[in-house]
Design a protein around this motif. Structure first.
Motif, mmCIF file in Angstrom:
data_model
loop_
_atom_site.group_PDB
_atom_site.id
_atom_site.type_symbol
_atom_site.label_atom_id
_atom_site.label_comp_id
_atom_site.label_asym_id
_atom_site.label_seq_id
_atom_site.Cartn_x
_atom_site.Cartn_y
_atom_site.Cartn_z
ATOM 1 N N ASP A 158 51.530 26.162 42.031
ATOM 2 C CA ASP A 158 51.411 25.333 40.835
ATOM 3 C C ASP A 158 51.952 26.023 39.584
ATOM 4 O O ASP A 158 51.739 25.555 38.457
ATOM 5 C CB ASP A 158 49.958 24.896 40.621
ATOM 6 C CG ASP A 158 49.001 26.077 40.465
ATOM 7 O OD1 ASP A 158 49.479 27.232 40.384
ATOM 8 O OD2 ASP A 158 47.780 25.848 40.420
ATOM 9 N N ASN A 159 52.641 27.163 39.766
ATOM 10 C CA ASN A 159 53.225 27.935 38.658
ATOM 11 C C ASN A 159 52.191 28.498 37.692
ATOM 12 O O ASN A 159 52.521 28.847 36.553
ATOM 13 C CB ASN A 159 54.261 27.101 37.885
ATOM 14 C CG ASN A 159 55.517 26.861 38.696
ATOM 15 O OD1 ASN A 159 56.047 27.775 39.317
ATOM 16 N ND2 ASN A 159 55.975 25.615 38.708
ATOM 17 N N SER A 160 50.952 28.600 38.142
ATOM 18 C CA SER A 160 49.939 29.249 37.315
ATOM 19 C C SER A 160 50.121 30.762 37.372
ATOM 20 O O SER A 160 50.834 31.293 38.225
ATOM 21 C CB SER A 160 48.533 28.865 37.801
ATOM 22 O OG SER A 160 48.343 29.277 39.142
ATOM 23 N N LEU A 161 49.472 31.466 36.455
ATOM 24 C CA LEU A 161 49.573 32.918 36.391
ATOM 25 C C LEU A 161 48.811 33.574 37.539
ATOM 26 O O LEU A 161 47.853 33.001 38.077
ATOM 27 C CB LEU A 161 49.018 33.428 35.062
ATOM 28 C CG LEU A 161 49.758 33.003 33.801
ATOM 29 C CD1 LEU A 161 48.992 33.463 32.560
ATOM 30 C CD2 LEU A 161 51.181 33.553 33.781
ATOM 31 N N SER A 162 49.234 34.788 37.899
ATOM 32 C CA SER A 162 48.583 35.541 38.974
ATOM 33 C C SER A 162 48.413 36.989 38.537
ATOM 34 O O SER A 162 49.243 37.527 37.787
ATOM 35 C CB SER A 162 49.429 35.464 40.245
ATOM 36 O OG SER A 162 48.745 36.021 41.351
ATOM 37 N N ALA A 163 47.336 37.622 39.005
ATOM 38 C CA ALA A 163 47.064 39.015 38.629
ATOM 39 C C ALA A 163 46.448 39.755 39.812
ATOM 40 O O ALA A 163 45.733 39.166 40.630
ATOM 41 C CB ALA A 163 46.128 39.090 37.430
ATOM 42 N N GLN A 164 46.713 41.063 39.876
ATOM 43 C CA GLN A 164 46.228 41.886 40.984
ATOM 44 C C GLN A 164 46.045 43.329 40.529
ATOM 45 O O GLN A 164 46.844 43.862 39.760
ATOM 46 C CB GLN A 164 47.227 41.857 42.145
ATOM 47 C CG GLN A 164 46.832 42.711 43.342
ATOM 48 C CD GLN A 164 47.926 42.775 44.399
ATOM 49 O OE1 GLN A 164 49.108 42.806 44.079
ATOM 50 N NE2 GLN A 164 47.540 42.791 45.663
ATOM 51 N N TYR A 165 44.977 43.938 41.003
ATOM 52 C CA TYR A 165 44.796 45.389 40.916
ATOM 53 C C TYR A 165 44.548 45.903 42.327
ATOM 54 O O TYR A 165 43.961 45.195 43.160
ATOM 55 C CB TYR A 165 43.601 45.752 40.028
ATOM 56 C CG TYR A 165 43.907 45.747 38.552
ATOM 57 C CD1 TYR A 165 44.146 46.933 37.858
ATOM 58 C CD2 TYR A 165 43.956 44.556 37.837
ATOM 59 C CE1 TYR A 165 44.415 46.939 36.503
ATOM 60 C CE2 TYR A 165 44.231 44.543 36.475
ATOM 61 C CZ TYR A 165 44.457 45.736 35.818
ATOM 62 O OH TYR A 165 44.741 45.751 34.476
ATOM 63 N N GLU A 166 44.966 47.151 42.573
ATOM 64 C CA GLU A 166 44.829 47.716 43.919
ATOM 65 C C GLU A 166 44.522 49.199 43.838
ATOM 66 O O GLU A 166 45.065 49.919 43.004
ATOM 67 C CB GLU A 166 46.134 47.517 44.694
ATOM 68 C CG GLU A 166 46.155 48.190 46.060
ATOM 69 C CD GLU A 166 47.494 48.069 46.766
ATOM 70 O OE1 GLU A 166 47.554 48.407 47.968
ATOM 71 O OE2 GLU A 166 48.473 47.657 46.119
ATOM 72 N N HIS A 167 43.645 49.649 44.731
ATOM 73 C CA HIS A 167 43.384 51.077 44.898
ATOM 74 C C HIS A 167 43.321 51.425 46.382
ATOM 75 O O HIS A 167 43.040 50.571 47.229
ATOM 76 C CB HIS A 167 42.067 51.482 44.236
ATOM 77 C CG HIS A 167 42.206 51.841 42.793
ATOM 78 N ND1 HIS A 167 43.115 52.776 42.336
ATOM 79 C CD2 HIS A 167 41.533 51.412 41.682
ATOM 80 C CE1 HIS A 167 42.999 52.899 41.026
ATOM 81 N NE2 HIS A 167 42.057 52.079 40.607
ATOM 82 N N THR A 168 43.596 52.702 46.666
ATOM 83 C CA THR A 168 43.387 53.256 48.000
ATOM 84 C C THR A 168 42.051 53.964 48.018
ATOM 85 O O THR A 168 41.766 54.801 47.148
ATOM 86 C CB THR A 168 44.525 54.233 48.359
ATOM 87 O OG1 THR A 168 45.769 53.513 48.391
ATOM 88 C CG2 THR A 168 44.288 54.873 49.718
ATOM 89 N N ILE A 169 41.222 53.638 49.009
ATOM 90 C CA ILE A 169 39.818 54.040 49.045
ATOM 91 C C ILE A 169 39.529 54.881 50.281
ATOM 92 O O ILE A 169 39.965 54.558 51.385
ATOM 93 C CB ILE A 169 38.908 52.788 49.093
ATOM 94 C CG1 ILE A 169 39.274 51.799 47.975
ATOM 95 C CG2 ILE A 169 37.436 53.181 49.033
ATOM 96 C CD1 ILE A 169 39.100 52.317 46.591
#
Length: 262
Positions: free
Chosen positions: A226-237
């Motif tokens: 739908d062309n909405s915004l997207s966000a992500q954070y990532e870590h190695t645990i």
């Protein structure tokens, strides 16, 4: 399914890889400004990894991926290929870095805001970070790994946002992607338990609109339908004796205080 339990020597190497991956995101921060291209950001990251860190950018050539980092802007969910498009004020940008050092991988990403942006974009980026951080406190040996998906889904329901279900976290070590796979939504996989020495990524992606995504013609770039915004954070645990260690934690992150402030 064969889940790798890292020994003390492997953990030492993964701590080094994790620190290097986090340093790439710290290094690139002042360069994420209006007018720069994502291709140039990738070039800076590549040179830093290869020349300064004497490490290997794991994305470059992985299953044919053409660049050293994934850079995803605005409605791009993940796997954005750096190109000659210039960033502009108000953009939100995810830079995803995976490095190999001494044969061991570490994988991390974070959001950047270019200049000023609207309140929805700011809230989306903050929520993506908060959703990730909230999983850390539930990780400990002998707990089913589906606690991560339960925790994310419980917290995403408190927001106006949606969680992408097509992509997940994964085990990591000598291989980029190992077992187990970490789902970011409620699931019934309660047979796999966290064990001390397990190493994996958690990388929930949230959208400001619906969760549906589409793959572009380049076979890599994933966008919101739908062309909405997207966000992500990532870590190695790393799973430890009593909890977990964030191998890719950046110097600027005070995760304990973020928990307190929630």
């Amino acid at each position: 399914m064969k889940i790798s339990i890292k020994n003390s020597e492997e953990i030492k190497k993964m701590r080094i890889s994790g620190k290097l991956a986090s340093q790439v995101l710290e290094m690139i921060t002042p360069y994420v400004v209006a007018g720069i291209t994502t291709e140039h950001l990738d070039y800076i990251c590549h040179n830093y990894i290869v020349e300064k860190q004497n490490a290997i950018p794991a994305c470059l050539g992985y299953q044919g991926f053409p660049k050293s980092t994934c850079i995803s802007v605005n409605e791009v969910v993940c796997h954005g290929i750096p190109n000659n498009t210039e960033l502009k004020h108000g953009d939100i940008v995810n830079i995803d870095v995976t490095i190999i050092k001494n044969q061991y991988h570490a994988d991390t990403s974070k959001m950047f805001i270019v200049g000023n942006t609207n309140s929805i974009a700011k809230k989306l980026c903050y929520t993506a970070k908060k959703i990730l951080y909230e999983t850390f406190s539930v990780i400990k040996p002998n707990i089913p790994i589906n606690i991560i998906g339960k925790t994310i889904q419980k917290n995403i329901h408190k927001t106006p946002f949606s969680i992408v279900t097509e992509y997940c976290g994964h085990g990591i070590g000598k291989e980029f992607h190992e077992d187990p796979y970490i789902l970011h939504y409620f699931n019934k996989n309660n047979k796999i338990l966290f064990k001390e020495g397990m190493v994996f990524t958690i990388e929930p992606i949230i959208n400001s609109g619906k969760s549906d995504v589409i793959c572009m013609d380049d076979s890599w770039t994933i966008k919101t339908k739908d062309n909405s915004l997207s966000a992500q954070y990532e870590h190695t645990i790393l799973v430890t004796k009593n909890g977990c260690e964030i191998l890719t934690k950046r110097k600027t992150e005070n995760i304990k205080n973020i928990y307190i402030n929630m």
